[in-house]
Design a protein around this motif. Sequence first.
Motif, PDB file in Angstrom:
ATOM      1  N   ASN A  70       0.967   5.567   5.037  1.00 33.08           N
ATOM      2  CA  ASN A  70       0.499   6.768   4.337  1.00 33.08           C
ATOM      3  C   ASN A  70       0.385   7.949   5.285  1.00 33.08           C
ATOM      4  O   ASN A  70       0.770   9.066   4.940  1.00 33.08           O
ATOM      5  CB  ASN A  70      -0.888   6.520   3.707  1.00 33.08           C
ATOM      6  N   TYR A  75       2.540  11.085   4.294  1.00 36.70           N
ATOM      7  CA  TYR A  75       1.885  12.281   3.743  1.00 36.70           C
ATOM      8  C   TYR A  75       1.431  13.267   4.812  1.00 36.70           C
ATOM      9  O   TYR A  75       1.045  14.377   4.505  1.00 36.70           O
ATOM     10  CB  TYR A  75       0.676  11.886   2.892  1.00 36.70           C
ATOM     11  N   ASP A 102      -4.250  11.501  10.564  1.00 37.98           N
ATOM     12  CA  ASP A 102      -3.044  12.343  10.609  1.00 37.98           C
ATOM     13  C   ASP A 102      -3.475  13.801  10.636  1.00 37.98           C
ATOM     14  O   ASP A 102      -4.649  14.117  10.431  1.00 37.98           O
ATOM     15  CB  ASP A 102      -2.120  12.046   9.413  1.00 37.98           C
ATOM     16  N   LEU A 108      -9.492   7.954  -4.761  1.00 38.35           N
ATOM     17  CA  LEU A 108      -8.250   7.573  -4.063  1.00 38.35           C
ATOM     18  C   LEU A 108      -7.964   6.080  -4.070  1.00 38.35           C
ATOM     19  O   LEU A 108      -6.808   5.669  -4.019  1.00 38.35           O
ATOM     20  CB  LEU A 108      -8.302   8.032  -2.604  1.00 38.35           C
ATOM     21  N   TYR A 113      -4.004   5.783  -8.805  1.00 37.01           N
ATOM     22  CA  TYR A 113      -4.443   7.170  -8.658  1.00 37.01           C
ATOM     23  C   TYR A 113      -3.618   7.835  -7.559  1.00 37.01           C
ATOM     24  O   TYR A 113      -3.502   7.328  -6.449  1.00 37.01           O
ATOM     25  CB  TYR A 113      -5.936   7.244  -8.294  1.00 37.01           C
ATOM     26  N   VAL A 143      -2.663  11.801  -5.756  1.00 40.27           N
ATOM     27  CA  VAL A 143      -3.016  13.223  -5.707  1.00 40.27           C
ATOM     28  C   VAL A 143      -1.846  14.022  -6.257  1.00 40.27           C
ATOM     29  O   VAL A 143      -2.010  14.921  -7.080  1.00 40.27           O
ATOM     30  CB  VAL A 143      -3.316  13.644  -4.246  1.00 40.27           C
ATOM     31  N   SER A 148       4.343  11.222  -4.392  1.00 43.49           N
ATOM     32  CA  SER A 148       4.142   9.794  -4.138  1.00 43.49           C
ATOM     33  C   SER A 148       5.388   9.005  -4.538  1.00 43.49           C
ATOM     34  O   SER A 148       5.870   8.152  -3.795  1.00 43.49           O
ATOM     35  CB  SER A 148       2.919   9.289  -4.914  1.00 43.49           C
ATOM     36  N   GLY A 171       6.070   5.526  -3.146  1.00 44.01           N
ATOM     37  CA  GLY A 171       4.714   4.976  -3.313  1.00 44.01           C
ATOM     38  C   GLY A 171       4.520   4.320  -4.674  1.00 44.01           C
ATOM     39  O   GLY A 171       5.148   4.711  -5.661  1.00 44.01           O
ATOM     40  N   THR A 172       3.646   3.325  -4.714  1.00 44.68           N
ATOM     41  CA  THR A 172       3.351   2.659  -5.996  1.00 44.68           C
ATOM     42  C   THR A 172       2.006   3.112  -6.553  1.00 44.68           C
ATOM     43  O   THR A 172       1.678   2.800  -7.690  1.00 44.68           O
ATOM     44  CB  THR A 172       3.274   1.125  -5.806  1.00 44.68           C
ATOM     45  N   GLY A 173       1.201   3.792  -5.748  1.00 49.93           N
ATOM     46  CA  GLY A 173      -0.136   4.186  -6.189  1.00 49.93           C
ATOM     47  C   GLY A 173      -1.135   3.043  -6.063  1.00 49.93           C
ATOM     48  O   GLY A 173      -2.269   3.139  -6.543  1.00 49.93           O
ATOM     49  N   GLY A 203      -1.469   1.252  -2.890  1.00 54.17           N
ATOM     50  CA  GLY A 203      -1.713   0.974  -1.466  1.00 54.17           C
ATOM     51  C   GLY A 203      -3.187   0.983  -1.086  1.00 54.17           C
ATOM     52  O   GLY A 203      -3.696   0.030  -0.484  1.00 54.17           O
ATOM     53  N   LEU A 204      -3.907   2.048  -1.440  1.00 50.73           N
ATOM     54  CA  LEU A 204      -5.310   2.144  -1.017  1.00 50.73           C
ATOM     55  C   LEU A 204      -6.211   1.212  -1.832  1.00 50.73           C
ATOM     56  O   LEU A 204      -7.245   0.766  -1.345  1.00 50.73           O
ATOM     57  CB  LEU A 204      -5.807   3.594  -1.102  1.00 50.73           C
TER      58      LEU A 204
HETATM   59  P1  ADP Z   1       0.896   5.622  -2.835  1.00 55.16           P
HETATM   60  O1  ADP Z   1       1.661   4.377  -3.050  1.00 55.16           O
HETATM   61  O2  ADP Z   1       1.146   6.666  -3.872  1.00 55.16           O
HETATM   62  O3  ADP Z   1       1.027   6.129  -1.435  1.00 55.16           O
HETATM   63  P2  ADP Z   1      -1.889   4.977  -2.184  1.00 55.16           P
HETATM   64  O4  ADP Z   1      -2.872   4.194  -2.964  1.00 55.16           O
HETATM   65  O5  ADP Z   1      -1.509   4.461  -0.828  1.00 55.16           O
HETATM   66  O6  ADP Z   1      -0.627   5.187  -3.111  1.00 55.16           O
HETATM   67  O7  ADP Z   1      -2.473   6.429  -1.994  1.00 55.16           O
HETATM   68  C1  ADP Z   1      -2.959   7.123  -3.132  1.00 55.16           C
HETATM   69  C2  ADP Z   1      -2.681   8.611  -3.017  1.00 55.16           C
HETATM   70  O8  ADP Z   1      -3.498   9.164  -1.971  1.00 55.16           O
HETATM   71  C3  ADP Z   1      -1.250   8.951  -2.608  1.00 55.16           C
HETATM   72  O9  ADP Z   1      -0.421   9.034  -3.740  1.00 55.16           O
HETATM   73  C4  ADP Z   1      -1.407  10.294  -1.917  1.00 55.16           C
HETATM   74  O10 ADP Z   1      -1.396  11.317  -2.907  1.00 55.16           O
HETATM   75  C5  ADP Z   1      -2.822  10.233  -1.335  1.00 55.16           C
HETATM   76  N1  ADP Z   1      -2.838   9.935   0.110  1.00 55.16           N
HETATM   77  C6  ADP Z   1      -2.978   8.727   0.694  1.00 55.16           C
HETATM   78  N2  ADP Z   1      -2.995   8.811   2.036  1.00 55.16           N
HETATM   79  C7  ADP Z   1      -2.868  10.138   2.320  1.00 55.16           C
HETATM   80  C8  ADP Z   1      -2.811  10.918   3.547  1.00 55.16           C
HETATM   81  N3  ADP Z   1      -2.889  10.329   4.744  1.00 55.16           N
HETATM   82  N4  ADP Z   1      -2.691  12.266   3.427  1.00 55.16           N
HETATM   83  C9  ADP Z   1      -2.620  12.865   2.226  1.00 55.16           C
HETATM   84  N5  ADP Z   1      -2.660  12.202   1.042  1.00 55.16           N
HETATM   85  C10 ADP Z   1      -2.776  10.855   1.089  1.00 55.16           C
END
Ligand code: ADP
Length: 264
Positions: A162, A166, A196, A209, A214, A216, A221, A226-228, A230-231
């Motif tokens: 990420n 991002y 970062d 997040l 979810y 942003v 993404s 991205g799959t949404g 990860g976090l």
């Molecule tokens: P994704 O698979 O979309 O990356 P995540 O669950 O990893 O899904 O992250 C959710 C959302 O958080 C991302 O879609 C992105 O919009 C935002 N995000 C995550 N990490 C960062 C980062 N380091 N800087 C900016 N935005 C981030």
Amino acid sequence: TSYEVTCSYVDSVVGQGVVVCFQDISLLEKAEIMRRDFVANVSHELRTPLTALLGFIETLRGPARNDEAARDRFLEIMANEGGRMERLVKDLLSLSQVEGDARMRPTERVEMFGLIQSVRNALTPLARDARVQVNLRCDQDEVFVQGDPDQLRQVLTNLVENAIKYGGAGEVDITLSGPAEMENLRGPGISLTVTDHGPGIDELHLPRLTERFYRVDSHRSREMGGTGLGLAIVKHIVNRHRGRMRIASTLGEGTSIRIILPAA
Ligand code: ADP
């Protein structure tokens, strides 16, 4: 909030008393709503690439049958869409696996410094393409936690990926320290921070997040593969390890995610 109370009356025998059971089903109802939302989200996420795949198959069978240039372009798009479905299914399986394991605390002794170096090496091509330099700082040669090595690798991969995806071109800093006393942790813990220096995240998004799906910026993404999820996966793994996670971000300055895990 509405509460519905069901009441079951159990037959009484004169002189022996009455048993009345009350069951608060508001939590069950909430869980059911969440389950339905989840199924709707998964269906939507799978349907989008599937529709694209079917559309291109039809075009290749019909109008583009003899157009070689179009065929190559379409096959490339189809491979991307297929890859997207594959990543989604993989993340869904990971999520369901960590949720299933939630009660069992992992027992292996895992060395984190080596694990981070290995994740950094695996992400070198991604970092190179994004023109990102990944720095790693650690005040010890070895840092041990009690954990599951595969799941901890996934936490590191998701966070560093990420930050690279991002954070924009520049540097990503990974800092590992400990063991030491940590706030909100019973015994000694280790701390891992991935920072970062990208555009950052508006604070209104921060509490959401780690929710499944979810994002942003959905378009960005998806563009980044991205799959949404990860976090959400990171949060579940950290919880299973009895750890803590904190996300801090400032618009225009960058994002920093800190994980604290109990030391082995
Ligand atoms: P994704 O698979 O979309 O990356 P995540 O669950 O990893 O899904 O992250 C959710 C959302 O958080 C991302 O879609 C992105 O919009 C935002 N995000 C995550 N990490 C960062 C980062 N380091 N800087 C900016 N935005 C981030």
